[in-house]
Enzyme design. Structure first.
Site, PDB file in Angstrom:
ATOM      1  N   ASP A 345      23.272  -0.858  28.517  1.00  0.00           N
ATOM      2  CA  ASP A 345      22.757  -2.223  28.602  1.00  0.00           C
ATOM      3  C   ASP A 345      23.894  -3.218  28.438  1.00  0.00           C
ATOM      4  OD1 ASP A 345      23.132  -1.416  25.939  1.00  0.00           O
ATOM      5  OD2 ASP A 345      21.568  -2.745  25.163  1.00  0.00           O
ATOM      6  N   GLU A 351      24.702  -1.932  19.996  1.00  0.00           N
ATOM      7  CA  GLU A 351      23.685  -1.346  20.849  1.00  0.00           C
ATOM      8  C   GLU A 351      24.377  -0.384  21.830  1.00  0.00           C
ATOM      9  OE1 GLU A 351      20.636  -4.115  21.494  1.00  0.00           O
ATOM     10  OE2 GLU A 351      19.474  -2.809  22.761  1.00  0.00           O
ATOM     11  N   GLU A 634      23.064 -11.336  29.874  1.00  0.00           N
ATOM     12  CA  GLU A 634      21.779 -10.698  29.574  1.00  0.00           C
ATOM     13  C   GLU A 634      20.616 -11.663  29.808  1.00  0.00           C
ATOM     14  OE1 GLU A 634      21.336  -9.542  25.482  1.00  0.00           O
ATOM     15  OE2 GLU A 634      19.676  -8.187  25.987  1.00  0.00           O
TER      16      GLU A 634
HETATM   17  C1  BGC Z   1      18.518  -4.106  25.619  1.00  0.00           C
HETATM   18  C2  BGC Z   1      17.921  -4.228  26.977  1.00  0.00           C
HETATM   19  C3  BGC Z   1      16.849  -3.174  27.011  1.00  0.00           C
HETATM   20  C4  BGC Z   1      15.788  -3.654  26.063  1.00  0.00           C
HETATM   21  C5  BGC Z   1      14.508  -2.897  26.060  1.00  0.00           C
HETATM   22  C6  BGC Z   1      17.485  -4.529  24.640  1.00  0.00           C
HETATM   23  O1  BGC Z   1      17.918  -4.553  23.337  1.00  0.00           O
HETATM   24  O2  BGC Z   1      19.732  -4.759  25.490  1.00  0.00           O
HETATM   25  O3  BGC Z   1      18.773  -4.342  28.004  1.00  0.00           O
HETATM   26  O4  BGC Z   1      16.443  -2.738  28.223  1.00  0.00           O
HETATM   27  O5  BGC Z   1      16.313  -3.800  24.760  1.00  0.00           O
HETATM   28  O6  BGC Z   1      13.774  -3.007  24.920  1.00  0.00           O
END
Ligand code: BGC
Length: 774
Positions: A345, A351, A634
């Site tokens: 992500d 993360e 994002e």
């Molecule tokens: C991520 C996203 C992800 C989402 C889904 C986030 O914390 O950064 O890209 O798909 O959570 O819950």
């Protein structure tokens, strides 16, 4: 012919070694071997290794590979990749009969406290490593040196954590540790097939300056993923601290979006000339704050090293609008930074997980920019392994699924044991994108079982209505109208989104089953697709108006082909109205964004699609660029127009998902499309629109280079196209007239009449021999 290594088993002679030390301390295992024969007699030498953790191996003080962060991140419980390095030249070129082998072992992803710093998810308490060096001599004899109880373990003076950063003490100094032989489940071992992680560009500072509070900041001019490297001499024991961030806030390093990730490297000088490179961590950053540097930071001594998985760049796009060109560049940088061992992500905060929904949205775009075949195939093998072992056999929200070990405080949970649309659909949509781009039937076959599991798990949440309206959904995640603290609160009804996704997945599963000769399955998925489509229309569509009446639901209904005429036309018109009414600001989240421009262009609203693409006010694709973005954000408004950072808990500046419009840009603006999987047939069909007067697109397909250049001059549209030798194709001009393409460069033109296309006047003007093609 080079000899084959005499290794019958996978690391069969090697023991896995562990040593007890404090958690982030990097352990060094070393041994000295004596070569059986002179180095000149070595005809082949391979070092094979892997770890629960990440490792670096060196022979006689020299690294055995340029790749870093080995063995990468896989679903370790079922798949642990080992690497094999050819060290023949390195060994043969050395001197002396003794050989020093060293292995550094760090936490990496295995014991990395992943999945939000507060959740402390990891695979186990013990990191361990195994390696074996096999040498073949000219007389046919072999020698093996492998990890075992006799190896020395010591603390290396290095500490590392992926989220928090690395500390290197150049004064050396080791602490003795006890080597412990342990073992892992060796059935998990497999030869790495996904590309390794490598260093790529080296970026030099574009500015070194002092912040309002007197801190020294370095700007590398590009949001990137990797680390800072520098060489300098200073007083022994002096500590240099490098902190990283993607943005500045009030002129200072903006670290709040990193949440629990400290992203801080520390280097302690030896007193001599030191080069520091923290290769056992990585950071997402554009700015570095430097503390402790003796005197002024020398911009020539410090550089940023860009790190990502090896992928060849295959696509290029340029047009008359510089902001769109920057959007494509940002998408490319977003892909680099987030294709680091797994598709993540984001690369910077606490993360950096393989969220399945993000790559479901982005896989088609990704395949126009880099050759993603091996990278995503490797990840899909992990997805399959995780899905087969997950409770309820659902596709997890993240692959590899370290979150199943997460220990969330405050009773926080994720929708674990139910299928989730878009995220779970990665099991179908990523293979679909790969099939489209590369046409590899064997790989499609290996991806097929996870498609089946996804559809079976989704079917469990289909209610008697035929809609996917049970279970948990993330829906049109990050709809720009959702409140910062509730990114799932979208305008689009989550069951409309889920049901549309189910139809798309069942349709591609039907196609895949047919291709693979699975007739019974094909009939099953065709039935599911038909009943889903019928239910969608019955419950959600009223004379072309789709329930919850927002851009995302029309985008999905049209792009996934859920509607018949006249509803499709009505829905297209309604979508265009909504897009116009919002002043061409984007109103879609993760689910709708990849498809909204497609839905407009496929229903005769190309002008609106262009205006949506070219809008600069927030939220829009180009707004971040007006704010200086060098990657995809994002959130549409990760940075607000006043320069402050969005207050939401999730505010990354390097998230590729919303860059998924790239696929439409390459295909509809650029005009390069696969008429058959893997570009066995090519369709050139650019559709010009207001605001862009020319475009140049190049795509290195599995069958060779396709290029398409077009320009509009007044009402005259001119195009020059080139296809690889032996690849058939067709050119559809903006006036709708088709031209069969033959080998060589082809030029054609037609007349545009305002926004609409009028007179069909095209011709193939010349064909040149392939040797003179671009
Ligand atoms: C991520 C996203 C992800 C989402 C889904 C986030 O914390 O950064 O890209 O798909 O959570 O819950």
């Amino acid at each position: 012919m080079s000899p084959t290594p005499p290794i019958a088993t996978e690391l069969g002679s090697a023991h896995f070694l562990a040593a007890d030390s404090d958690r982030d301390a990097v352990v060094r295992f070393r041994t000295t071997g004596r070569l059986d024969r002179p180095r000149a007699d070595i005809v082949l030498a391979t070092l094979r290794a892997t770890a629960h953790g990440i490792y670096e191996a060196s022979l006689d003080g020299q690294p055995v590979t340029e790749s870093v962060l080995n063995p990468g991140w896989t679903a370790y419980e079922w798949r642990l990749a080992y690497q094999t390095f050819d060290v023949t030249a390195q060994l043969a070129g050395g001197s002396g009969a003794d050989l020093r082998i060293e292995l550094l072992l760090a936490n990496g992803w295995y014991r990395g406290d992943l999945g939000f710093a507060r959740a402390n998810a990891n695979y186990g308490d013990e990191t361990c490593i195994a390696a074996e060096l096999v040498i073949t001599y000219a007389d046919g004899s072999t020698q093996t040196i492998a990890t075992g109880q006799d190896w020395i373990a010591e603390g290396s003076g290095i500490r590392s954590s992926l989220y928090n950063g690395q500390t290197i003490d150049a004064r050396g100094g080791t602490t003795p540790l006890v080597t412990r032989v342990t073992d892992i489940d060796r059935t998990t071992l497999f030869a790495q097939s996904a590309p390794p992680v490598l260093r790529h560009e080296i970026l030099h500072p574009t500015a070194v300056f002092t912040s309002p509070t007197g801190r020294t900041l370095v700007d590398f001019g590009q949001n990137l993923v990797g680390w800072v490297r520098f060489t300098l001499q200073g007083e022994e024991g002096q500590e240099i601290v490098i902190r990283h961030a993607e943005v500045l806030e009030d002129g200072e390093l903006g670290t709040r979006p990193l949440r629990g990730a400290e992203a801080t490297d520390r280097f302690i000088l030896s007193g001599g000339v030191d080069t520091f490179e923290p290769t056992l961590t990585f950071h997402g950053f554009r700015y570095a704050e430097v503390e402790g540097w003796p005197g002024d930071v020398d911009p020539d001594a410090i550089e940023a090293v860009v790190v990502h998985s090896r992928m060849n760049r295959i696509g290029a796009f340029e047009c008359s609008e510089p902001l769109v060109n920057q959007l494509i560049q940002n998408s490319i940088w977003g892909q680099k930074g987030n294709f680091l061992s797994v598709p993540t992500d984001c690369p910077q905060r606490d993360e950096r997980l393989g969220w399945t929904g993000d790559i479901a949205a982005y896989a088609a775009s990704a395949a126009f920019q880099f050759d993603t075949a091996d990278f995503l195939d490797g990840w899909l093998q992990d997805l399959r392994a995780e899905t087969e072992h997950t409770e309820g056999r659902i596709v997890p929200l993240t692959v590899p699924d370290v979150l199943k070990y997460a220990n969330f405080p405050d009773g926080f949970t994720l929708p674990w044991h139910r299928a989730t649309a878009v995220w779970g659909d990665a099991a179908v949509w990523v293979p679909q994108a790969l099939w489209h781009a590369y046409g590899d039937r064997d790989r499609l076959a290996s991806h097929y079982p996870a498609m089946v599991l996804h559809l079976e798990s989704a079917e469990k949440d289909v209610s008697p209505t035929g809609l996917w309206d049970l279970g948990n959904q993330l829906g049109d995640w990050l709809d720009p109208d959702s409140p910062p603290e509730d990114p799932a609160a979208a305008k689009a009804d989550p069951s409309v989104v889920a049901t549309a996704c189910l139809y798309r997945s069942a349709s591609f599963a039907t196609e895949a089953a047919e291709i693979l000769g699975e007739e019974v399955d094909a009939a099953r998925w065709r039935r599911l697709a038909e009943t889903t489509r019928a239910a969608f229309n019955e419950h959600y569509v009223n004379q072309g108006i789709v329930f919850s009446d927002c851009a995302t639901v029309y985008a999905l209904a049209i792009a996934f082909d859920l509607l018949d005429e006249p509803d499709r036309t009505t829905a297209g018109d309604r979508l265009a109205d909504l897009v116009r009414d919002s002043g061409y600001r984007v109103t879609t989240g993760f689910a709708g964004t990849p498809f909204v421009t497609w839905a407009l262009s496929e229903t005769g609203h190309i002008d609106d699609a262009y205006r949506l693409l070219l809008e600069r006010e927030c939220p829009s694709w180009l707004y971040p660029i007006t704010m200086g973005a060098t990657t995809i954000w994002e959130r549409w408004d990760s940075m607000l127009p006043d320069g402050t950072v969005n207050a939401g808990d999730m505010t990354s500046f390097n998230h590729y998902a919303l860059g998924a419009v790239a696929d439409w840009i390459y295909q509809v603006v650029g005009g390069v499309r696969a008429a058959e999987p893997g570009y066995a047939r090519v369709r050139i069909q650019p559709v010009p629109g207001p605001g862009i007067t020319w475009a140049r697109t190049r795509l290195e397909t599995p069958r060779g280079l396709v290029s398409c250049d077009w320009q509009v001059d007044g009402d005259e549209f001119t195009i020059v196209v080139s296809l690889p030798e032996g690849v058939p194709g067709e050119l559809i001009l903006p006036d709708g007239s088709p031209t069969r393409l033959v080998e060589g460069e082809v030029s054609a033109h037609c007349v545009l009449d305002g926004p609409r296309i009028a007179r069909a006047r095209s011709h193939q003007s010349w064909t040149v021999p392939s040797s003179s093609r671009l």
